[in-house]
Design a protein around this motif. Structure first.
Motif: not given
Length: 1181
Positions: A279-298
């Motif tokens: 859980h420390t190596r991933t980050m969820a970014v909310k684009v709009d009300q329906e979409r979420t983008i997951t970004i990893t540290k790698d």
């Protein structure tokens, strides 16, 4: 004219009749009105009375309601614990039920909360824990107790004044092992540090090793419980490596000794192997009300591909044989999954080698095994991905093992517990807790106190023996293993610590004079380990809050007179006890007492009820008599008995005296008592109820024993169950009267106290009691009675004119339980056609009726009487058919004296024998016989009744001579107008010797005494037995030659001589009153424990003073080291020091003088400690 007169008369009569009618009508009306008026008045009175009664009833109900409310206010009491939690000891897997009950007025509701104090958190219901709270009761149930549940449980009660707590410790014992002699189950198994392929397991060792010490542990995983370690793991933790990622696992562990694996521990909860850092190596970014983008540290690392080295390499778990390494993953990682290589080296060298070898390390955890014990290591790690290998990390710090606590201190707590304190090690990092051990001083038998580590540096050890000395030691517990033992604590004796006393209780009003009140109260239930020195009283008027001191100086008595009170006012009181430590808590306030002079005819209430001699089903109850007697003296008391629970009704009252033994109680049941005084006016108010008491004998309780010491004094001895330094033995008569110090002597040593009567007499008879100053309920008593004072007279003899003989003796009036035995020549007899035996208990009369005497009736008759502790016996000897017992009140001639000698020399040349008779007539003839031959040369004086026989010279043939027996000259005297015969006897044994040189060879023992004088020699064998049979040799030396004479004492000759000896022994009783005899002998059988000392004391009489010999198995005792013989006037004692099994056998005392001898025997039985003595033996020591 006449007609007119006639008409007028008729009219007049009509008018008169009408007037009479009207008058009568008015009279009736007046009477009826009067009756109506009377009815109205009567109804008015009834109505008025009814109204008055209703008003009185309403007034009474109002007063009653007000009084009830007043009593309720008086009885209000803050909530406290009526039944607190109690300690439990159960087997593993059993159900444990803890309960407590509160009390108060009004009853407390929903104020009870239970928490587990050992864990520091409140208990909550679960699958294994059930908690119920209903009104004044709370219950906690553990359905299947594991050793993890062991600890202190606390019940908390909320009150206005704060929170009250009661604690109880629950001990969980190990269940039976899976194999015989196997160890118990480990406990507290936990899973920690969960990673993708690794978990770390920890547990606590079992409290019991089994038949041999625990060698190690096997760890098993879920499913069919497959072992995770091939070799035994010796420490209580283990890293499990090589697990599958994303899988559920359960684990358990079992201890192993030489017998095999023991019971497995409780299984852990299921755990899932995952990456804990995902859980420390991933980050969820909310684009709009329906979409979420997951970004990893790698993805944010850019073009970096080769990983950086790990950081913070350290040891997270340490053992004697392995180390678990932990490190932090590098950043950046190189945008690819990582693995690791681990290297190791000794701390004092720089020689690095690969520790992981071919093992693929996926997690930042790695266990390194096969390390050398007590060596220090350093480690370093490399990161690896598909792009390359990182540089080496910084080496870890050297890894070193825990120390034991440097010091252990034991402090007194209670009479069964000790408070243990210890200092924590300087380096306490990684220490999980401590194991405690104890042993009795000198035994080195160490026992484990706790089954799981104690996290604090203090612990109270319960269940110890009072007044026993113990030592303690402690171990530190860490995941790396246990430390060595700490140094032993100083020895400590288990006894209560000194504290302030608890509060007194049961304040009662004993007397009120209108301005003074006398109050009494009960002593504190605990004196704090030190005697109470005094009490302080406080008072206040009803409705006031402020307490005022009554006595500035303490009072030692448990009653006090409070003066200068106002009549008609209500007062409350409280009492405080004090000892050397200080002043304790005050008692609860008493009820409000009205200060009003007592004038009631009934007596006041008794007070201060106390218990003594609490036994199985019985006890002794004491109380103080009321100070106020009423209009007449107290004549008795009523006792009320109740079960301790409030729901149980009291038993019927019984009228008793001021001290009573209460019996027929149910063993183990709890009771309470109260007492009411009685006089001629009636029954007074009852005392306050006593404290609850359980009718049960405390283990080890002993009763008072009576005995005779070495100096011949009677003593009472008592041994206490326990005794501390402050407690004392208190002796009394009838529990209240002091002991007369002038007539008694008291000696106390350790747990034993002895009361000795220095000058015993009838004044000393009565009930004696002894108690401990701190535990009076463990007391004992003994009723010292006059044993042997049953008889009013000895045997009496009556002979009728037709020859019937009646023997009788008079005793005191006997109870129905009295016992009587009649012994004839050492055998018990009963009524027969020849003689009838009567025993009247009510009259105390014993009689024997003979129709006609015969030679079979010759011998001794002994009547033995026993009534309770009192006993006595009386013996009468029949002498042939001459019956020298004929009484002087018969009409026949009878004997006034036995045959007597006027001149006696050792070598007899002249005898003068005399006999006196009474109730003779002029034609009475008096004859002497020797061996049934009449002797003519006699002198008889008719007036005095004295007849004399002169024997000018004595020859050997004059005497009866039987070898091996006592020898007598036998004379028979006949005095007849009717026939009456008497017998006389005289002892002498002579043996002629032709020469002066004498030597005797006797196959007997110390009871044979050889003597010679001038030309005569004789052998005197006292109390002949079978051992005296054999060959006797007499050697005589004349200066040149030796002359021998032999005599064979065969079985036939010995039997004849022994029969003669027994018959003549009966004659000696009357003929030789100064013969040596035993006046107070020994018991038949005594029992003594091995290694103790035994003292046997015997009393004797005789003139001249007899010689005394002590014998063991018929052999004279000569050893003065093990045996000590004391000889005094008319008394001798034999002391056997530290008896052994070989000292068992027959012991005898032989007393003899020139007129005879007597022996008293006792059989001594020696038994070992733990064995039971013989049932028929008197236990000594």
């Amino acid at each position: 004219m006449n007609c007119f007169i006639f008409v007028r008369e008729i009219m007049q009569e009509a008018l008169d009749a009408d007037a009479d009618y009207r008058r009568e009508k008015w009279t009736r009306f007046g009477n009826e009105a009067e009756k109506f008026e009377l009815d109205v008045i009567r109804n008015q009175r009834v109505l008025r009375t009814h109204i008055d009664r209703k008003a009185l009833r309403e007034e009474a109900e109002r007063k009653k309601s007000a009084h009830i409310q007043y009593l309720e206010k008086l009885s209000q009491k803050a909530p406290d614990f009526a039944i607190p939690l109690r300690a439990h000891t159960v087997w593993e897997g059993m159900t444990v039920k803890l309960s407590c009950k509160v009390r108060g007025h009004p009853p407390p509701v929903s104020c009870l909360r239970v928490c587990c104090h050992s864990a520091g958190v409140q208990l909550h219901p679960s699958n294994n824990v059930d908690i119920k709270t209903l009104d004044d009761k709370a219950t906690v149930t553990l359905r299947a107790a594991h050793k993890e549940h062991e600890g202190v449980y606390t019940a908390r009660l909320k009150t206005r004044d704060g929170i009250q707590e009661r604690e109880a410790f629950v001990y969980i014992k190990d269940a039976s092992g899976s194999v015989r002699g196997g160890p118990a189950s480990p406990l507290e198994m936990e899973v920690s540090d969960v990673n993708k392929d690794y978990v770390f397991l920890t547990w606590q060792p079992p409290s019991a090793d089994g038949a041999s010490p625990v060698e190690g542990y096997f760890v098993e995983s879920q499913g069919e419980w497959v072992r995770c370690n091939v070799n035994i793991q010796k420490t209580c933790h283990f890293p499990v490596f090589g697990l599958k990622e994303g899988t559920l696992y359960q684990f358990r562990v079992c201890a192993v000794n030489q017998a095999g694996p023991g019971r497995p521990s409780k299984a852990t909860e299921p755990v899932l192997t995952t990456d804990p850092l995902e859980h420390t190596r991933t980050m969820a970014v909310k684009v709009d009300q329906e979409r979420t983008i997951t970004i990893t540290k790698d993805e944010l690392e850019g073009q970096v591909k080769a990983p950086f080295p790990p950081t913070s390499v350290r040891a997270c778990e340490v053992s004697d044989s392995y180390v678990v390494l932990s490190w932090t993953e590098p950043e950046p990682r190189g945008r690819e999954p990582l693995t690791f290589y681990v290297e190791q080296s000794l701390a004092d060298r720089n020689s690095w080698g690969l520790a992981s070898l071919d093992t693929l390390v996926n997690s930042p955890r790695f266990p390194v095994f096969d390390l050398v014990k007590e060596k220090q290591y350093r480690f370093r790690v490399r990161s690896i991905n598909k792009y390359g290998v990182s540089d080496l990390s910084e080496p870890s710090e050297p890894i070193a093992v825990p120390n034991p606590p440097p010091s252990v201190l034991a402090i007194r707590d209670t009479d069964t517990s000790v408070l243990l304190l210890w200092q924590e090690p300087k380096d306490k990092d990684g220490i999980l807790g401590y194991y405690l051990y104890y042993s009795e001083v000198g035994k080195q038998d160490w026992k484990t106190v706790n089954n799981k580590p104690v996290t604090k540096s203090r612990f109270t050890v319960h269940g110890l023996k009072t007044w026993t000395e113990y030592v303690f030691r402690v171990k530190s517990v860490s995941r790396a293993g246990n430390s060595r033992y700490s140094d032993e604590s100083q020895p400590i004796a288990v006894k209560s610590a000194i504290n302030v006393p608890s509060c007194p209780s049961a304040i009662a009003l004993l007397l009120c004079t209108g301005s003074d009140m006398v109050l009494g109260w009960k002593a504190p239930s605990s004196n704090g380990g030190n005697p109470v020195l005094g009490y302080y009283l406080d008072q206040r008027e009803k409705g006031e809050e402020l307490w005022r001191e009554v006595n500035v100086k303490s009072t030692k008595e448990r009653k006090y007179k409070v003066s200068n009170l106002t009549s008609g006012h209500f007062y409350q009181f409280r009492v405080t006890a004090a000892n050397v430590v200080g002043i304790g808590r005050p008692s609860d306030a008493s009820e409000a007492f009205l200060c009003e002079k007592w004038t009631m005819p009934e007596p006041g209430c008794p007070h201060d009820l106390e218990f003594r001699e609490v036994r199985n089903g019985s006890l002794v109850l004491l109380w103080v008599t009321p100070l106020y007697e009423g209009q007449s003296p107290v004549t008795g008391y009523f006792l009320e008995i109740s079960r301790a629970t409030s729901q149980t009704a009291g038993l019927p009252s019984t009228k008793i005296q001021s001290l009573t033994r209460v019996s027929d109680l149910q063993r183990g049941q709890t009771y309470r008592f109260r007492v009411s005084a009685v006089n001629e006016a009636g029954v007074g108010p009852a005392s306050l109820p006593s404290e609850p008491v359980v009718a049960n004998t405390r283990p080890g309780t002993k009763d008072i024993e009576i005995g005779v010491d070495e100096d011949g004094f009677i003593f009472l001895g008592y041994e206490a169950v326990e005794k501390n330094d402050e407690s004392e033995f208190l002796w009394s008569r009838n529990y209240t009267e002091p002991i007369d110090a002038k007539r008694t002597k008291t000696e106390s040593k350790q747990k034993r106290s002895v009361l000795t009567f220095t000058d015993p007499s009838e004044e000393d008879l009565g009930l004696y009691a002894v108690e401990m100053s701190d535990t009076p309920y463990l007391s004992s008593s003994y009723n010292f009675t006059a044993e042997g004072k049953l008889l009013k007279s000895g045997w009496q003899v009556e002979v009728s004119e037709r020859g019937d003989v009646r023997l009788w003796l008079q005793a005191e009036s006997l109870s129905e339980s009295a016992e009587f035995r009649l012994i004839f020549n050492d055998r018990e007899i009963s009524s027969s056609p020849h003689h009838k035996i009567n025993f009247n208990k009510a009259k105390g009369l014993v009689e024997i009726l003979f129709d006609q005497l015969s030679e079979d009736d010759e011998g001794s008759y002994t009547a033995q009487l026993k009534d309770g502790r009192a006993k006595n016996q009386c013996t009468l000897v029949f002498v042939d058919q001459s019956m020298s017992f004929i009484h002087s009140n018969t009409k026949l001639p009878h004997c006034l004296s036995y045959v007597s000698e006027e001149k006696v020399n050792l070598i007899c040349v002249h005898y003068s024998l005399r006999k006196q008779v009474a109730n003779t007539k002029k034609d009475t003839s008096f004859k002497w016989f020797k061996e049934d031959m009449e002797i003519k040369e006699v002198v008889y004086d008719q007036e005095s009744g004295v007849s004399s026989l002169a024997i000018p010279q004595v020859f050997k043939s004059t005497f009866l001579s039987r070898s091996g027996s006592k020898n007598f000259c036998f004379f028979r005297i006949s005095a007849s107008d009717d026939v009456c015969m008497f017998e006389g006897f005289y002892k002498k044994t002579l043996l002629s010797s032709p020469s002066s040189g004498l030597k005797l060879s006797i196959p007997g023992n110390e009871r044979s005494n050889e003597e010679f004088c001038m030309q005569k020699v004789w052998i005197d064998v006292s109390n002949p037995s079978e051992n005296d049979r054999g060959k006797y040799t007499l050697e005589m030396f004349d200066g040149k030659d030796t002359h021998k004479r032999y005599f064979e004492l065969s079985a036939e000759v010995f039997a004849e001589a022994l029969l003669e000896h027994q018959r003549l022994n009966y004659f000696c009783i009357f003929l030789f009153p100064d013969r040596a005899k035993v006046t107070k002998g020994l018991p038949d059988v005594v029992a003594i424990m091995e290694d103790k000392s035994l003292c046997l004391t015997c009393y004797f009489d005789g003139d001249p003073a007899p010689e005394i010999f002590w014998l063991h198995n018929d052999r004279k005792i000569l050893d003065q080291t093990q045996f000590t013989i004391t000889k005094e006037t008319k008394r001798s004692s034999l002391t056997i020091h530290k008896v052994h099994m070989e000292d068992s056998g027959k012991y005898s005392i032989l007393v003899r003088n020139q007129y005879g001898s007597e022996t008293a025997d006792v059989t001594v039985s020696v038994y070992k400690e733990g064995e039971k003595p013989p049932a028929n033996a008197v236990e000594m020591g």
